[in-house]
Scaffold this active site. Structure first.
Site, mmCIF file in Angstrom:
data_model
loop_
_atom_site.group_PDB
_atom_site.id
_atom_site.type_symbol
_atom_site.label_atom_id
_atom_site.label_comp_id
_atom_site.label_asym_id
_atom_site.label_seq_id
_atom_site.Cartn_x
_atom_site.Cartn_y
_atom_site.Cartn_z
ATOM 1 N N GLU A 1 53.433 40.253 37.034
ATOM 2 C CA GLU A 1 52.058 40.287 36.560
ATOM 3 C C GLU A 1 51.596 41.738 36.650
ATOM 4 O O GLU A 1 51.622 42.337 37.728
ATOM 5 C CB GLU A 1 51.157 39.389 37.407
ATOM 6 C CG GLU A 1 49.733 39.339 36.882
ATOM 7 C CD GLU A 1 48.785 38.579 37.800
ATOM 8 O OE1 GLU A 1 47.571 38.658 37.565
ATOM 9 O OE2 GLU A 1 49.260 37.926 38.760
ATOM 10 N N ASP B 1 38.798 41.059 41.830
ATOM 11 C CA ASP B 1 39.616 41.748 42.823
ATOM 12 C C ASP B 1 38.841 42.108 44.077
ATOM 13 O O ASP B 1 37.673 42.500 44.017
ATOM 14 C CB ASP B 1 40.202 43.031 42.232
ATOM 15 C CG ASP B 1 41.274 42.748 41.196
ATOM 16 O OD1 ASP B 1 41.888 41.672 41.280
ATOM 17 O OD2 ASP B 1 41.490 43.592 40.316
ATOM 18 N N TYR C 1 47.435 29.502 36.353
ATOM 19 C CA TYR C 1 47.233 30.307 37.557
ATOM 20 C C TYR C 1 46.264 29.550 38.460
ATOM 21 O O TYR C 1 45.094 29.387 38.130
ATOM 22 C CB TYR C 1 46.649 31.657 37.143
ATOM 23 C CG TYR C 1 46.622 32.724 38.220
ATOM 24 C CD1 TYR C 1 46.075 32.489 39.479
ATOM 25 C CD2 TYR C 1 47.121 33.992 37.954
ATOM 26 C CE1 TYR C 1 46.040 33.480 40.442
ATOM 27 C CE2 TYR C 1 47.080 34.998 38.915
ATOM 28 C CZ TYR C 1 46.542 34.735 40.155
ATOM 29 O OH TYR C 1 46.506 35.714 41.102
#
Length: 280
Positions: free
Chosen positions: A51, A62, A177
């Site tokens: 990834e 993040d 995911y």
């Protein structure tokens, strides 16, 4: 089609009775040249799929470690064209390894969906993860990705209701995911208890492989996640080790980290979609 590499990678890991190891790397971090050194080490250490994050100034999904990695990559000059060059070099390094980009919507909007999809596919990508582009949002992106032969990988979180999971799954290809924690990326002291019920809900909605990410910090946590999922994504733990190394022996470090996680995933039985043990 390029996304067939994703299908083959998960099938190969499944045939070996284990989950796929998927390291996350920010393209251009800690520098463009060092990034390639890290990726080469990860490939040698046993990565099944990569990834690759496209650096962005405001990566909302993040935590601090990956935010810092993105900022460093941007400061090192990793624009979208430079990221494409790095992607092409990774493809040349590992012709059969699946490469999935994590990209924020602003980058896509800046290029236009058709141009973005064409450039990503030409440089060697197999799929795209867009954490801030909902599956029901228009703009023709998913159609453009399909025309380019790229998989659109959807993200599902612990707070996603069943109907939403089904909608995301229907719009996805390659794999899903599973965001294992409610929150942003970052290392956690233990594997989230939210992951198992999330995977069970995903399994009921889709037959796509499920890869778990966010908060998987140690090989033993990866092994536990691998008993539930088809793939395990490790990002912040790797980025922290890279930062601590201060540019020294990054290829060897990446190879050792990859080997440790890969060995953990090979070490025990995995749960099948119905919860039954699969021999390792």
């Amino acid at each position: 089609m390029s996304k067939d590499r994703i299908v083959r990678s998960f099938a190969a890991a499944r045939a070996q009775g284990r989950a796929a190891f998927i390291p996350y790397v920010t393209l251009g971090y800690p520098s463009p040249a060092a990034c390639l050194e890290v990726i080469e080490g990860l490939v040698e250490g046993g990565a099944d799929l990569l990834e690759l994050g496209i650096p962005f100034s405001d990566p909302l999904a993040d935590g601090p470690v990956l935010q810092a990695a993105a900022q460093a990559a941007l400061q090192a000059g990793t624009t979208w064209p430079r990221a494409l060059d790095l992607l092409a070099r990774v493809r040349a390094l590992a012709p059969e390894l699946p490469l999935v980009l994590l990209v924020y919507a602003n980058t896509v909007h800046a290029r236009g969906v058709e141009r973005f999809a064409g450039e990503a596919a030409e440089a060697g990508a197999d799929g795209v993860i867009l954490p801030d582009w909902p599956p029901d949002e228009g703009g023709g992106l998913r159609e453009a990705l399909a025309r380019a032969g790229l998989a659109a990988v959807g993200l599902v979180s612990p707070v996603s209701p069943v109907g939403r999971i089904a909608q995301i799954a229907a719009a996805s290809q390659g794999f899903l995911y599973a965001v294992s924690v409610t929150g942003v990326t970052g290392e956690r002291p233990r594997l989230s208890r939210e992951l198992e019920p999330l995977v069970q809900r995903i399994r009921r909605a889709s037959s796509l492989p499920v890869a778990a990410g966010f908060g998987i910090s140690r090989p033993e946590d990866a092994a536990a996640a691998g008993r539930l999922c088809d793939g395990v994504i490790v990002g912040s733990a790797l980025a922290r080790r890279i930062a601590e190394a201060q540019g020294q022996n990054l290829g060897r470090l990446a190879r050792q980290v990859a080997a440790a996680f890969r060995e953990a995933l090979e070490g025990g039985p995995r749960l099948a979609a119905d919860g039954a043990g699969v021999p390792g």
